[in-house]
Design a protein around this motif. Structure first.
Motif, mmCIF file in Angstrom:
data_model
loop_
_atom_site.group_PDB
_atom_site.id
_atom_site.type_symbol
_atom_site.label_atom_id
_atom_site.label_comp_id
_atom_site.label_asym_id
_atom_site.label_seq_id
_atom_site.Cartn_x
_atom_site.Cartn_y
_atom_site.Cartn_z
ATOM 1 N N VAL A 1 0.780 -1.157 -0.158
ATOM 2 C CA VAL A 1 -0.020 -0.014 -0.022
ATOM 3 C C VAL A 1 0.944 1.357 -0.136
ATOM 4 C CG1 VAL A 1 -1.844 1.134 1.504
ATOM 5 C CG2 VAL A 1 -1.737 -1.452 1.431
ATOM 6 N N ILE A 2 0.560 1.695 -1.006
ATOM 7 C CA ILE A 2 1.325 3.456 -1.572
ATOM 8 C C ILE A 2 0.084 4.477 -0.705
ATOM 9 C CG2 ILE A 2 3.232 2.212 -1.893
ATOM 10 C CD1 ILE A 2 1.504 3.314 -4.803
ATOM 11 N N PRO B 1 6.110 10.565 -8.330
ATOM 12 C CA PRO B 1 7.586 9.470 -7.657
ATOM 13 C C PRO B 1 7.607 9.301 -6.412
ATOM 14 C CG PRO B 1 8.272 11.841 -7.826
ATOM 15 C CD PRO B 1 6.821 11.847 -8.191
ATOM 16 N N ALA B 2 6.655 9.350 -5.635
ATOM 17 C CA ALA B 2 6.644 8.583 -4.043
ATOM 18 C C ALA B 2 6.510 7.650 -4.312
ATOM 19 C CB ALA B 2 6.091 9.866 -3.303
ATOM 20 N N SER B 3 5.969 6.851 -4.772
ATOM 21 C CA SER B 3 5.877 5.565 -4.965
ATOM 22 C C SER B 3 6.919 4.935 -5.400
ATOM 23 C CB SER B 3 4.589 5.208 -6.480
ATOM 24 O OG SER B 3 4.834 5.671 -8.046
ATOM 25 N N ILE C 1 3.533 2.950 2.698
ATOM 26 C CA ILE C 1 5.315 3.098 2.213
ATOM 27 C C ILE C 1 4.634 4.529 1.475
ATOM 28 C CG2 ILE C 1 7.316 2.261 0.603
ATOM 29 C CD1 ILE C 1 6.540 -0.121 1.533
ATOM 30 N N ILE C 2 5.928 5.410 1.464
ATOM 31 C CA ILE C 2 6.409 6.519 0.426
ATOM 32 C C ILE C 2 8.256 6.884 0.172
ATOM 33 C CG2 ILE C 2 4.209 7.395 0.925
ATOM 34 C CD1 ILE C 2 5.241 9.531 3.474
ATOM 35 N N ALA D 1 3.870 15.111 2.305
ATOM 36 C CA ALA D 1 4.580 13.982 3.701
ATOM 37 C C ALA D 1 3.631 13.725 4.700
ATOM 38 C CB ALA D 1 5.542 13.918 4.342
ATOM 39 N N PRO D 2 2.943 15.291 5.880
ATOM 40 C CA PRO D 2 1.772 15.154 6.312
ATOM 41 C C PRO D 2 0.557 14.727 5.768
ATOM 42 C CG PRO D 2 3.168 17.117 6.538
ATOM 43 C CD PRO D 2 3.882 17.319 5.431
ATOM 44 N N ARG D 3 0.632 15.147 5.073
ATOM 45 C CA ARG D 3 -0.390 14.874 4.296
ATOM 46 C C ARG D 3 -1.298 12.954 4.524
ATOM 47 N NH1 ARG D 3 -2.625 19.800 0.065
ATOM 48 N NH2 ARG D 3 -2.776 21.252 1.658
ATOM 49 N N ARG D 4 0.152 12.887 4.099
ATOM 50 C CA ARG D 4 0.130 11.087 3.183
ATOM 51 C C ARG D 4 -0.674 10.666 5.119
ATOM 52 N NH1 ARG D 4 2.905 10.429 -2.204
ATOM 53 N NH2 ARG D 4 3.812 12.832 -2.910
ATOM 54 N N VAL D 5 0.737 10.734 5.956
ATOM 55 C CA VAL D 5 1.009 10.148 6.911
ATOM 56 C C VAL D 5 -1.002 10.049 7.449
ATOM 57 C CG1 VAL D 5 1.785 10.270 9.147
ATOM 58 C CG2 VAL D 5 2.952 10.989 7.242
#
Length: 452
Positions: free
Chosen positions: A292-293, A363-365, A388-389, A404-408
């Motif tokens: 999962v990304i 590219p974070a994938s 994972i990112i 990054a904070p939004r992804r987390v």
């Protein structure tokens, strides 16, 4: 006096040439040139009093954007917060994908707010539109329908009814009567779009035009068509599945690369308010090759499942196949795994797929793709509670990612217990998150912490 000359146009990309060519220099397509007659008009000398003068930027008065809400949250998000009056919006997509359905649903919400709407169709009869309108609950006296291909008549009706929003379905069927070319040709499409743009700006009318797409998924006609309009929206999806993605690739009034997620049903398009849950629905747990990304689509963070399969090859040259991820990027990551991590895949076929039909350009994938390949190769699953990112460089380093904070936060909201993050993204905001964060600095460090 009007002068005419013959020019060859590429029917795929609109490239112009004075002579016929077998291969188009623009799109590299073969036998795509067609000959068309272009009429140029001589204009008289412009009077000095009519010439437009330049103004200082400090003398220009700013005007507030007046927006009309469609009450379809996913569409309003892609448009940047609603329909801007005086804008020209191009919507492209495969036949049958749902472009007309979405626009008719939008019209049904607008007329309820007493917005004057005119729906112009050059492909369907009035009875066909009426039957679809009943099915979509768009059966309202305030919705005006016009079935015509004559641009001059369409312009007259827009001025007569003082329409605030106009739908033109589709641009390839409308023709300007003063041009001899057939509807859908490059000359006609360019002329019709130019006149509609002028009409939108002078009458402060929002105009939506529907465009057919070529076999490569691009809007048919000249590339200048996309440069002339204010916004370009693409409707994507697999006809065999119900998921539809509305993507903004150009928007002068909002964010680009924004997406809206819909689900096609028998009663029309339904909004998907939680795309992460939809993309992760039915995800297998504790299965090698499944990762999962957390990716970013515009301003929205979305969790998607990425799958990889590594199998013994039966060919001299191993196969590399990717769906939803750039093929060259997958080959690059395989080379990094072989050089920097000692994962030799020269005798294995590698298949990478994004579940749900989403296409990733983030590219974070990278780290997720690499870990999915390693998981399948080692036949060891990545824990189902881990997201994972991370971007992978050629030296094997894990580079920082944006937002990054939004992804987390999105991973935490979806119930994940841990998330792998590049160490360069370490900050006080991430340390305060209610989820365990695993910081990694290179590809070897990631493999060690995830699988050992």
């Amino acid at each position: 006096m009007a002068k005419g000359k013959n020019i060859f146009f590429c029917t795929e990309c609109g490239y112009e040439s004075a002579k016929w060519m077998g291969q188009c220099p623009g799109c590299k397509g073969w036998n795509t040139f067609s000959e068309e007659k272009v009429v140029t008009k001589k204009s008289g000398n412009v009077r000095l009093a009519d010439r437009v003068e330049a103004k200082k930027i400090t003398e220009v008065k700013s005007e507030d954007e007046v927006r009309l809400m469609t009450h379809i949250d996913e569409l309003d998000r892609v448009l940047g917060g609603g329909i801007v009056k005086g804008s020209l919006v191009l919507i492209g997509g495969d036949p049958g994908i749902g472009k007309s359905t979405l626009l008719l649903q939008m019209c049904s919400h607008l007329v309820k707010d007493n917005v004057k709407v005119l729906y112009v169709s050059g492909e369907e009869s009035l009875s066909q539109i009426m039957m679809r309108g009943r099915r979509l609950n768009a059966y309202d006296d305030n919705l005006l329908l016009l079935c015509d291909n004559d641009l001059s008549n369409i312009e007259d009706k827009i001025e007569k009814y003082e329409s605030e929003v106009v739908i033109v379905d589709s641009i390839q069927t409308i023709a300007a009567p003063d041009i001899d070319n057939a509807p859908g040709t490059v000359t006609q499409v360019r002329e019709v779009t130019s006149r509609l743009l002028k009409l939108a700006k002078t009458h402060n009318t929002a105009i939506f035009i529907v465009g057919h797409v070529t076999k490569d998924g691009q809007v048919a006609g000249p590339r200048t068509l996309e440069h002339m309009v204010d916004s370009v929206l693409y409707f994507e999806g697999d006809e065999s599945e119900g998921v539809r993605l509305l993507r903004a690739v150009k928007n002068r009034f909002g964010s680009t690369n924004e997406i809206g997620v819909f689900n096609m049903t028998g009663e029309g398009l339904e909004e998907v308010t939680n795309p992460s849950q939809m993309f992760l629905n039915g995800r297998p747990e504790e299965v090698p090759g499944s990762v999962v990304i957390a990716t970013m689509e515009g301003t929205r963070s979305v969790l998607v499942e990425l799958q990889a399969l590594v199998a013994d090859t039966s060919f001299n040259m191993p196969r590399r196949t990717s769906v939803g991820v750039d093929y060259n990027r997958v080959n690059l990551l395989i080379a990094v795994l072989e050089k920097r991590a000692g994962i030799y895949l020269g005798s294995y076929d590698c298949y990478v797929n994004i579940a749900g039909g989403l296409k990733l350009a983030d590219p974070a994938s990278d780290l997720g793709v690499a870990m999915a390949i390693v998981s399948s190769f080692k036949n060891k699953p990545v824990p189902s509670s881990v997201a994972i990112i991370g971007e992978v460089g050629l030296a094997g380093e894990i580079r920082g990612v944006t937002s990054a904070p939004r992804r987390v936060t999105e991973a935490e909201k979806m119930g994940f217990k841990k998330i792998v993050v590049p160490i360069s993204n370490k900050s006080k905001d991430l340390d305060k998150a209610g989820i365990d964060i695993i910081y990694v600095k290179n590809i070897g460090d990631a493999i060690q912490k995830i699988f050992v």
